[in-house]
Design a protein around this motif. Sequence first.
Motif, PDB file in Angstrom:
ATOM      1  N   GLU A 179      50.418  42.094  43.506  1.00 25.81           N
ATOM      2  CA  GLU A 179      49.985  42.372  42.137  1.00 25.81           C
ATOM      3  C   GLU A 179      48.678  43.162  42.093  1.00 25.81           C
ATOM      4  N   GLY A 180      47.953  43.137  43.181  1.00 24.29           N
ATOM      5  CA  GLY A 180      46.694  43.881  43.226  1.00 24.29           C
ATOM      6  C   GLY A 180      45.568  43.229  42.441  1.00 24.29           C
ATOM      7  N   SER A 181      45.712  41.960  42.142  1.00 27.22           N
ATOM      8  CA  SER A 181      44.608  41.259  41.489  1.00 27.22           C
ATOM      9  C   SER A 181      44.654  39.792  41.894  1.00 27.22           C
ATOM     10  N   MET A 182      43.549  39.131  41.755  1.00 26.84           N
ATOM     11  CA  MET A 182      43.552  37.714  42.116  1.00 26.84           C
ATOM     12  C   MET A 182      42.472  36.972  41.334  1.00 26.84           C
ATOM     13  N   PRO A 183      42.712  35.688  41.091  1.00 29.55           N
ATOM     14  CA  PRO A 183      41.691  34.874  40.423  1.00 29.55           C
ATOM     15  C   PRO A 183      40.622  34.465  41.435  1.00 29.55           C
ATOM     16  N   ASN A 184      39.640  33.706  40.987  1.00 25.89           N
ATOM     17  CA  ASN A 184      38.727  33.099  41.956  1.00 25.89           C
ATOM     18  C   ASN A 184      39.490  32.054  42.756  1.00 25.89           C
ATOM     19  N   LEU A 185      39.215  32.008  44.054  1.00 27.86           N
ATOM     20  CA  LEU A 185      39.968  31.093  44.901  1.00 27.86           C
ATOM     21  C   LEU A 185      39.038  30.106  45.572  1.00 27.86           C
ATOM     22  N   MET A 186      39.577  28.927  45.810  1.00 33.79           N
ATOM     23  CA  MET A 186      38.832  27.985  46.635  1.00 33.79           C
ATOM     24  C   MET A 186      39.736  27.478  47.743  1.00 33.79           C
ATOM     25  N   PHE A 187      39.260  27.631  49.001  1.00 36.41           N
ATOM     26  CA  PHE A 187      40.008  27.136  50.147  1.00 36.41           C
ATOM     27  C   PHE A 187      39.324  25.864  50.634  1.00 36.41           C
ATOM     28  N   THR A 188      40.039  24.765  50.626  1.00 32.74           N
ATOM     29  CA  THR A 188      39.435  23.551  51.171  1.00 32.74           C
ATOM     30  C   THR A 188      40.268  23.077  52.352  1.00 32.74           C
ATOM     31  N   GLY A 189      39.624  22.350  53.228  1.00 33.72           N
ATOM     32  CA  GLY A 189      40.331  21.831  54.391  1.00 33.72           C
ATOM     33  C   GLY A 189      39.394  21.669  55.560  1.00 33.72           C
ATOM     34  N   PRO A 190      39.829  20.943  56.576  1.00 31.72           N
ATOM     35  CA  PRO A 190      38.959  20.690  57.740  1.00 31.72           C
ATOM     36  C   PRO A 190      38.647  21.960  58.517  1.00 31.72           C
ATOM     37  N   ALA A 191      37.816  21.828  59.541  1.00 29.35           N
ATOM     38  CA  ALA A 191      37.389  22.988  60.325  1.00 29.35           C
ATOM     39  C   ALA A 191      38.551  23.537  61.131  1.00 29.35           C
ATOM     40  N   GLY A 192      38.548  24.852  61.310  1.00 30.40           N
ATOM     41  CA  GLY A 192      39.477  25.485  62.237  1.00 30.40           C
ATOM     42  C   GLY A 192      40.925  25.533  61.787  1.00 30.40           C
ATOM     43  N   VAL A 193      41.172  25.514  60.488  1.00 31.49           N
ATOM     44  CA  VAL A 193      42.551  25.576  60.032  1.00 31.49           C
ATOM     45  C   VAL A 193      42.903  26.944  59.459  1.00 31.49           C
ATOM     46  N   GLY A 194      41.915  27.837  59.410  1.00 33.26           N
ATOM     47  CA  GLY A 194      42.236  29.207  59.003  1.00 33.26           C
ATOM     48  C   GLY A 194      41.685  29.623  57.655  1.00 33.26           C
ATOM     49  N   LYS A 195      40.716  28.928  57.138  1.00 29.00           N
ATOM     50  CA  LYS A 195      40.176  29.282  55.817  1.00 29.00           C
ATOM     51  C   LYS A 195      39.494  30.655  55.862  1.00 29.00           C
ATOM     52  N   THR A 196      38.592  30.810  56.819  1.00 30.50           N
ATOM     53  CA  THR A 196      37.877  32.079  56.926  1.00 30.50           C
ATOM     54  C   THR A 196      38.831  33.208  57.297  1.00 30.50           C
ATOM     55  N   THR A 197      39.701  32.930  58.261  1.00 29.50           N
ATOM     56  CA  THR A 197      40.661  33.941  58.697  1.00 29.50           C
ATOM     57  C   THR A 197      41.503  34.426  57.527  1.00 29.50           C
ATOM     58  N   THR A 198      41.993  33.473  56.741  1.00 31.79           N
ATOM     59  CA  THR A 198      42.823  33.833  55.595  1.00 31.79           C
ATOM     60  C   THR A 198      42.023  34.663  54.596  1.00 31.79           C
ATOM     61  N   ALA A 199      40.784  34.246  54.355  1.00 32.13           N
ATOM     62  CA  ALA A 199      39.957  34.983  53.395  1.00 32.13           C
ATOM     63  C   ALA A 199      39.742  36.427  53.866  1.00 32.13           C
ATOM     64  N   SER A 213      34.380  41.350  39.972  1.00 33.22           N
ATOM     65  CA  SER A 213      34.481  40.724  41.285  1.00 33.22           C
ATOM     66  C   SER A 213      35.292  39.439  41.255  1.00 33.22           C
ATOM     67  N   SER A 214      35.837  39.124  42.417  1.00 37.48           N
ATOM     68  CA  SER A 214      36.484  37.827  42.593  1.00 37.48           C
ATOM     69  C   SER A 214      35.762  37.056  43.680  1.00 37.48           C
ATOM     70  N   PHE A 215      35.720  35.751  43.518  1.00 34.67           N
ATOM     71  CA  PHE A 215      35.085  34.910  44.523  1.00 34.67           C
ATOM     72  C   PHE A 215      36.138  34.184  45.342  1.00 34.67           C
ATOM     73  N   ILE A 216      35.879  34.094  46.642  1.00 34.19           N
ATOM     74  CA  ILE A 216      36.637  33.152  47.455  1.00 34.19           C
ATOM     75  C   ILE A 216      35.612  32.163  48.006  1.00 34.19           C
ATOM     76  N   LEU A 217      35.785  30.904  47.673  1.00 32.86           N
ATOM     77  CA  LEU A 217      34.869  29.892  48.182  1.00 32.86           C
ATOM     78  C   LEU A 217      35.611  29.071  49.212  1.00 32.86           C
ATOM     79  N   SER A 218      34.902  28.643  50.247  1.00 31.04           N
ATOM     80  CA  SER A 218      35.571  27.734  51.171  1.00 31.04           C
ATOM     81  C   SER A 218      34.696  26.524  51.434  1.00 31.04           C
ATOM     82  N   CYS A 219      35.330  25.407  51.641  1.00 33.71           N
ATOM     83  CA  CYS A 219      34.581  24.162  51.866  1.00 33.71           C
ATOM     84  C   CYS A 219      35.451  23.176  52.626  1.00 33.71           C
ATOM     85  N   ASN A 220      34.795  22.178  53.213  1.00 34.53           N
ATOM     86  CA  ASN A 220      35.536  21.118  53.893  1.00 34.53           C
ATOM     87  C   ASN A 220      36.014  20.058  52.905  1.00 34.53           C
ATOM     88  N   TYR A 221      35.122  19.695  51.982  1.00 30.47           N
ATOM     89  CA  TYR A 221      35.482  18.640  51.039  1.00 30.47           C
ATOM     90  C   TYR A 221      35.338  19.160  49.614  1.00 30.47           C
TER      91      TYR A 221
END
Lengths: 321, 503
Positions: A33-53, A130-138
Amino acid sequence: MNEPWVEKYRPQTLDEVVGQDHIIQRLERYVKEGSMPNLMFTGPAGVGKTTTALALGKEVLGEYWRQNFLELNASDARGIDTVRKDIKSFCRLKAVGAPFRIIFLDEVDNMTKDAQHALRREMEMYTKTSSFILSCNYSSKIIDPIQSRCAIFRFAPVKGHHIIKRLEKIAKVENVKYTAGALESIVYFAEGDMRRAVNILQASSSMGEEITDESVHEVVSKAKPQDVRKMVNMALDGDFLGARDLLREIMVVQGTSGEDMVTQIYQEVSRMSIEGLLKGSVYIDLIQSIGEYDYRIREGSNPRIQLEALLTKFLLKTQEE
Amino acid sequence: MLWTEKYNPQNFEEVLGNKKGKEEIIEWIEEWLTGNSPKPLLLVGPAGTGKTTLAHLAAGEFADFIELNASDKRSYDIILRTVGEASASRSLFNQGLKLIILDEVDGIHGTDDRGGIRAISKIIKEGHHPLIMMANDPYSKRIRSLKTKCNVISIKKVHTNSIIALLKRICIKEGVEFEEHVLRTLAKRSRGDLRSAINDLEIIGRGNKSITSEDLEMISEKDNVNSIFDSVRTVLKSKNPQRIRDAMRLKEDPAFILELITENIPREYEKKDEIVDAYEMVSLADTYLGRAFQTRAYTYWKYSYNFMSIGVALAKDETYRKFARYANSSVYTLLSKSRAKRDLRDRVAGKIAEKTHTSKKVAKEQFPLLEIMFQNDELAWELASYFRLANDEVKLFRSRKIKEPKKSGKKKTDEKKEVVKSSTAKAETKKTNSKPKSRKVSKEKGKGKENKENKKESKKEKKATGKEQKTTNSGLNKSNSEDSDNTPKGGSKERQASLFNFK
């Protein structure tokens, strides 16, 4: 030149990311679609949050993704002011060569509530450009107003067979031989953390020609703080000052984190139970304490003080003769 | 005019208490005036006991004085410049001597007042000027080095009876009627702090014809700051919540108070279950500090204070009748000792975090695995260049210097090098044994590891060449294999030469 494998084999596109199929499917729709909302990736370490972002950023933004993608680590950036200044100067300019700009903020749960509120205002201010991608563990540590402004994606620990597949691929490219069972034991120690799995693989391969079950065990036992068993034994023998000194040495001088320490203590206690050194009731009491203090470490201000308190729980227990 | 100023002693006789200290100061002044240069004085004692008063009285005996206290910035330059002015105006025969007064030397700030203590030490060494310094905290680390160079005079708290007598005199002079027990309460509450007693009296007495116990209510909540070690002692010795609450009026940061109480629990408490219970309270106190920090709701601190003080106090069955020597937390010693190492770790974590898209914290969690990878010479070289680690930064992961990876085409020189290498390796083994180790893990294993490494050396050689041939065949590896052939080995001739120079 040989890079660290975690970087060399970091998936560059969304379809390379393993173990998070549902999430990837939805994200690929954003790309289409060429657009995206603000995203939040949550999950434990090393599961691919940064990689996906990173992969998402490249695919959504296209050729000029580098100019339109800002990566910030919330826990390292010195206070909210730096974060805000960086975000401001980045967002003020319009995206060039891409539909919009993306700000990727890592480890947002390490920001204070005040900083999060400030961040929320930034998010509102620049929604158009701009769109934000936030990532966190909890995600529980993220204030509600931010959560409600984001599409939340929960990343699960990577499943064993996914990790094995990835390790096999890396081993093949790197021409590393391994015995049957070696990769399974890496998976066992990685506990769903792909980064750790790949690092164990590279460390094991650096030790000899062939990765074996034994070499994996050697790596893992070398890589953990050495004196934890000794410390636990001292506490069980009633030598609190000795145990406490050792704890301080491990944490302050060797720099082991509180979370690592509590995991190590847990593993040592389990091992002692398996070896028959702890009575069942003693074991389960200790596990109860360890669990409670694991939680308090996250709640509290000084992990070391909490761990010292945990050590006292061993004073009243004894080992089996 | 404040009563504290109005009733400030005008000469040494009027100063209450501390007879011995006074005598020493008077002798010291006389020595200066007769042409000697005795050691500087360091007056140490709690607030409000007369240190500043004594110093000012001493100043009256000299031609002039200069004073620097905590409200001034006291860096190296500022102190030397100010004192420099004093020395310029110094005359012969010690006449026209300027006294230098440095108040609150224990409050000289580490970063803002950089070099402050060094400047003072320099002045002391020169010994041209009469110098009086004051400090509140006898345990302060900052003044530890000064103590040895000074004549330390400890100024003690003023006795309650002396305080009552003075308060009476003031009341009479001011024409305020008083009840004896009110003055007694004021005096007691001041805990030897004469200044605060006079201040309290002024608050309830000024403009009044008489003072009664009702007036005491007004100032009952006034904060009286205690010395941290006295407070720790009260927490660990007392079981009286009221006394403990009083003792917790401290200006120190709660995390620091908690640290000191925690440190001394096992020094005072002997029974295991007392230690367990006390630590349970410590844990709760810390939990609330964390909650306060995370939510910025500092009202949580009050729970923390209660747990760390009354909670810890009530963990003991009864008060121990013994003298336990309390100590500052060993954590602070460990922190300052390991500082260089922690800085290094931080710097390296920063470099790795940047390259691997993580926080420093996550980067540090990977250190143990990296340490293993760095034991492999070839990989160590590559990782070090990938992360752009300098030689001293590599030391974080391995004790030996990284050797240049060799090119497969130069077998002959390699064999020669092998000989040199094993001899240097042996030399290093010795060195690592004699030297205090920086890396903990390798302490026991140091020797064994090194030997193993030597044996492996030839094996690795074969492996390396084999690997290169294979990797070029695999299409999957793209440009990486080419990179690994070219980049790090570019000017290997010169680097090999430098290798021979190394030790």
